[in-house]
Write a protein that holds these residues in place. Sequence first.
Motif, PDB file in Angstrom:
ATOM      1  N   ARG A   1       3.549  14.994 -11.275  1.00 58.04           N
ATOM      2  CA  ARG A   1       3.837  15.230 -12.688  1.00 58.04           C
ATOM      3  C   ARG A   1       2.636  15.852 -13.403  1.00 58.04           C
ATOM      4  N   ALA A   2       1.484  15.385 -13.079  1.00 57.01           N
ATOM      5  CA  ALA A   2       0.303  15.943 -13.729  1.00 57.01           C
ATOM      6  C   ALA A   2       0.047  17.373 -13.305  1.00 57.01           C
ATOM      7  N   SER A   3       0.308  17.700 -12.030  1.00 57.68           N
ATOM      8  CA  SER A   3       0.097  19.082 -11.565  1.00 57.68           C
ATOM      9  C   SER A   3       1.121  20.042 -12.160  1.00 57.68           C
ATOM     10  N   ALA A   4       2.361  19.543 -12.483  1.00 51.05           N
ATOM     11  CA  ALA A   4       3.360  20.420 -13.112  1.00 51.05           C
ATOM     12  C   ALA A   4       2.883  20.880 -14.485  1.00 51.05           C
ATOM     13  N   ALA A   5       2.204  20.036 -15.197  1.00 46.78           N
ATOM     14  CA  ALA A   5       1.695  20.432 -16.512  1.00 46.78           C
ATOM     15  C   ALA A   5       0.574  21.445 -16.425  1.00 46.78           C
ATOM     16  N   LEU A   6      -0.048  21.574 -15.250  1.00 45.56           N
ATOM     17  CA  LEU A   6      -1.152  22.513 -15.050  1.00 45.56           C
ATOM     18  C   LEU A   6      -0.704  23.802 -14.390  1.00 45.56           C
ATOM     19  N   ASP A   7       0.613  24.160 -14.472  1.00 43.19           N
ATOM     20  CA  ASP A   7       1.133  25.391 -13.874  1.00 43.19           C
ATOM     21  C   ASP A   7       0.487  26.601 -14.556  1.00 43.19           C
ATOM     22  N   PRO A   8       0.041  27.637 -13.790  1.00 48.19           N
ATOM     23  CA  PRO A   8      -0.616  28.802 -14.412  1.00 48.19           C
ATOM     24  C   PRO A   8       0.257  29.504 -15.425  1.00 48.19           C
ATOM     25  N   ALA A   9       1.559  29.663 -15.115  1.00 45.71           N
ATOM     26  CA  ALA A   9       2.427  30.358 -16.067  1.00 45.71           C
ATOM     27  C   ALA A   9       2.528  29.618 -17.379  1.00 45.71           C
ATOM     28  N   ARG A  10       2.625  28.301 -17.295  1.00 47.20           N
ATOM     29  CA  ARG A  10       2.707  27.498 -18.517  1.00 47.20           C
ATOM     30  C   ARG A  10       1.403  27.570 -19.299  1.00 47.20           C
ATOM     31  N   LEU A  11       0.282  27.524 -18.584  1.00 46.80           N
ATOM     32  CA  LEU A  11      -1.006  27.640 -19.266  1.00 46.80           C
ATOM     33  C   LEU A  11      -1.171  28.987 -19.929  1.00 46.80           C
ATOM     34  N   THR A  12      -0.688  30.045 -19.225  1.00 47.38           N
ATOM     35  CA  THR A  12      -0.781  31.395 -19.802  1.00 47.38           C
ATOM     36  C   THR A  12       0.071  31.494 -21.066  1.00 47.38           C
ATOM     37  N   ALA A  13       1.273  30.887 -21.023  1.00 51.89           N
ATOM     38  CA  ALA A  13       2.137  30.920 -22.205  1.00 51.89           C
ATOM     39  C   ALA A  13       1.504  30.175 -23.368  1.00 51.89           C
ATOM     40  N   ARG A  14       0.827  29.092 -23.085  1.00 52.69           N
ATOM     41  CA  ARG A  14       0.171  28.343 -24.157  1.00 52.69           C
ATOM     42  C   ARG A  14      -0.993  29.116 -24.756  1.00 52.69           C
TER      43      ARG A  14
ATOM     44  N   LEU B   1       0.829  -1.204   0.000  1.00 50.41           N
ATOM     45  CA  LEU B   1       0.000   0.000   0.000  1.00 50.41           C
ATOM     46  C   LEU B   1       0.862   1.251   0.000  1.00 50.41           C
ATOM     47  N   GLY B   2       1.990   1.234   0.755  1.00 49.13           N
ATOM     48  CA  GLY B   2       2.874   2.403   0.759  1.00 49.13           C
ATOM     49  C   GLY B   2       3.486   2.668  -0.600  1.00 49.13           C
ATOM     50  N   ARG B   3       3.978   1.600  -1.270  1.00 48.51           N
ATOM     51  CA  ARG B   3       4.554   1.781  -2.589  1.00 48.51           C
ATOM     52  C   ARG B   3       3.509   2.281  -3.602  1.00 48.51           C
ATOM     53  N   THR B   4       2.343   1.753  -3.495  1.00 51.50           N
ATOM     54  CA  THR B   4       1.278   2.212  -4.401  1.00 51.50           C
ATOM     55  C   THR B   4       0.951   3.676  -4.181  1.00 51.50           C
ATOM     56  N   ALA B   5       0.919   4.092  -2.914  1.00 48.64           N
ATOM     57  CA  ALA B   5       0.635   5.505  -2.606  1.00 48.64           C
ATOM     58  C   ALA B   5       1.741   6.406  -3.139  1.00 48.64           C
ATOM     59  N   ASP B   6       3.019   5.973  -3.028  1.00 47.23           N
ATOM     60  CA  ASP B   6       4.120   6.774  -3.557  1.00 47.23           C
ATOM     61  C   ASP B   6       4.006   6.935  -5.070  1.00 47.23           C
ATOM     62  N   ARG B   7       3.684   5.828  -5.777  1.00 44.37           N
ATOM     63  CA  ARG B   7       3.561   5.930  -7.218  1.00 44.37           C
ATOM     64  C   ARG B   7       2.423   6.874  -7.606  1.00 44.37           C
ATOM     65  N   LYS B   8       1.339   6.785  -6.936  1.00 42.12           N
ATOM     66  CA  LYS B   8       0.214   7.670  -7.231  1.00 42.12           C
ATOM     67  C   LYS B   8       0.556   9.116  -6.925  1.00 42.12           C
ATOM     68  N   ARG B   9       1.308   9.345  -5.842  1.00 41.25           N
ATOM     69  CA  ARG B   9       1.694  10.713  -5.481  1.00 41.25           C
ATOM     70  C   ARG B   9       2.626  11.302  -6.543  1.00 41.25           C
ATOM     71  N   LEU B  10       3.605  10.502  -7.022  1.00 40.69           N
ATOM     72  CA  LEU B  10       4.506  10.967  -8.062  1.00 40.69           C
ATOM     73  C   LEU B  10       3.751  11.280  -9.354  1.00 40.69           C
ATOM     74  N   ALA B  11       2.829  10.438  -9.714  1.00 36.15           N
ATOM     75  CA  ALA B  11       2.037  10.693 -10.920  1.00 36.15           C
ATOM     76  C   ALA B  11       1.217  11.962 -10.775  1.00 36.15           C
ATOM     77  N   LEU B  12       0.698  12.207  -9.578  1.00 34.75           N
ATOM     78  CA  LEU B  12      -0.086  13.431  -9.347  1.00 34.75           C
ATOM     79  C   LEU B  12       0.794  14.660  -9.448  1.00 34.75           C
TER      80      LEU B  12
END
Length: 527
Positions: free
Chosen positions: A355-368, A342-353
């Motif tokens: 990475r996904a939140s980095a793509a949703l950065d406001p500055a990056r969205l504004t530049a796009r 369960l701990g390893r699964t939670a870490d993988r999910k946290r890392l994926a989250l």
Amino acid sequence: MSDLFDDDEPGAGGNAPTVTISELSGAVKRAIEGGFGHVRVRAEVGRVSRPRSGHVYLDLKDDRAVLASVIWKGVASKLRTQPEEGMEVIVTGRLTTFAGQSRYQMVIESLAPAGVGALMAMLEKRRTALAAEGLFDAERKRPIPFLPKVIGVVTSPSGAVIRDILHRLRDRFPREVLVWPVAVQGERCAEQVAAAIRGFNALQHGGPVPRPDLLIVARGGGSLEDLWGFNEEIVVRAAANSEIPLISAVGHETDTTLIDHAADRRAPTPTAAAEMAVPVRAELRAALAQLDERRVGGMSRMLRDRSDRIRANARALPRPQALVSERRQRLDMVGDKLPAALGRTADRKRLALTRASAALDPARLTARLAEPRVTLRKLSLSRALAGRIERAQNALSKHRLDATILSRSVTQHRERLTARTDRLTRAAARDLPDRRAALASLSRTLETLSYEKTLERGYAVVWRDGELVKDGNTLTPGDHLTIEFAGKVTTPVLVEGEAARPTPETKPKPRAKPRPPKADGGQGSLF
């Protein structure tokens, strides 16, 4: 009468008294009836006629003469044996005349068959005729019910026959009995027996009088004349047409009547008919007890066999504790590994989250979104709007519309333009990233497939007078070639024998600009 017709003198007829036909017929009648008051005649029956009046007209004959005869209705209804053509009889009566046809005849007062042989001949003749109609066929006979609820008996209520039947039924299996009293001999026998059979069949199921399930027609022994009523055609037809199964028990074992052939079963005696009608209750109980004993024994044996099989199968099965212990141990091992998993699964999910939140950065969205806005501004929306307004103004001036209509039209067009601008903005925002990604992919593909990349791997391009040399066989002595290496380095050379003269540092002869490679990656022949 002799006084009227006697004449001693010859030729004295002319002096004879004159009489009428009626007087002459009366005189003849008195003479015949006086001379033959009662006579007893043995003869064979010829033609028989039975008109609606009920009288019977017949001819009595022998091998040389015929005597017309008549049986009046009252006498005919009481005869024990009805005359039939070809029957030999002994009749008693008186002779008389019938003036209407100028003949004499016999008025029969009694008639009887001329001995047992005549009766047997008539019986055989009747049996053959009825058998030819199919009344005695085995296909017509119905099975006797195993245990009838109600039994109908057609017999005399005062004779010993009914007592024997009731006594035998009481001993074997008591049943409800309905008795239809009839005369079992004499001139009324046939009619009453046939009426009784038809009456029992006419009863309805569920009516006030129960309908019998079985009929017994019974009578004790006797002579052929005594049993003759059961040989009559009316009785035979009633028995053959009975819908209720019928047992004939007429006479003793040696007596045979025509109803025996038409009945569904024949019993030698009335007592035997009762035995055929019902089984013995004691025997049924004994048979049921024996069957029940066999049932109990069979169930016991089956249960023992099943128990033995279950015990044998149980011995072949493993112990329940052994089946559960191994699975319990596996469950414990899996339970120990569960927290770490369960701990390893939670870490993988946290890392994926992350990475996904980095793509949703406001500055990056504004530049796009910056580039789609610039592209949107470049669109000639203002000019389209100006042209649309100008056309609307021209139309307004031509039709002299008032200010209210103009304002409403401008407002509608402005709303439409705003809606279309919003739609265009949303479409550009959706479509531009995809187009940019596609353009970048095509640029990378073009760069990979360009001939410059091939030159960087050590290849060179040969030019002749500004044209690309694809085949070395096309070169001729004296051709001036230009070889291009990576980095746009070119070197002029001379083909075959002539020293290569380096060109001055001045620019080489102008040549056609090399064409970029085709989309399929073809580069021509390379040295």
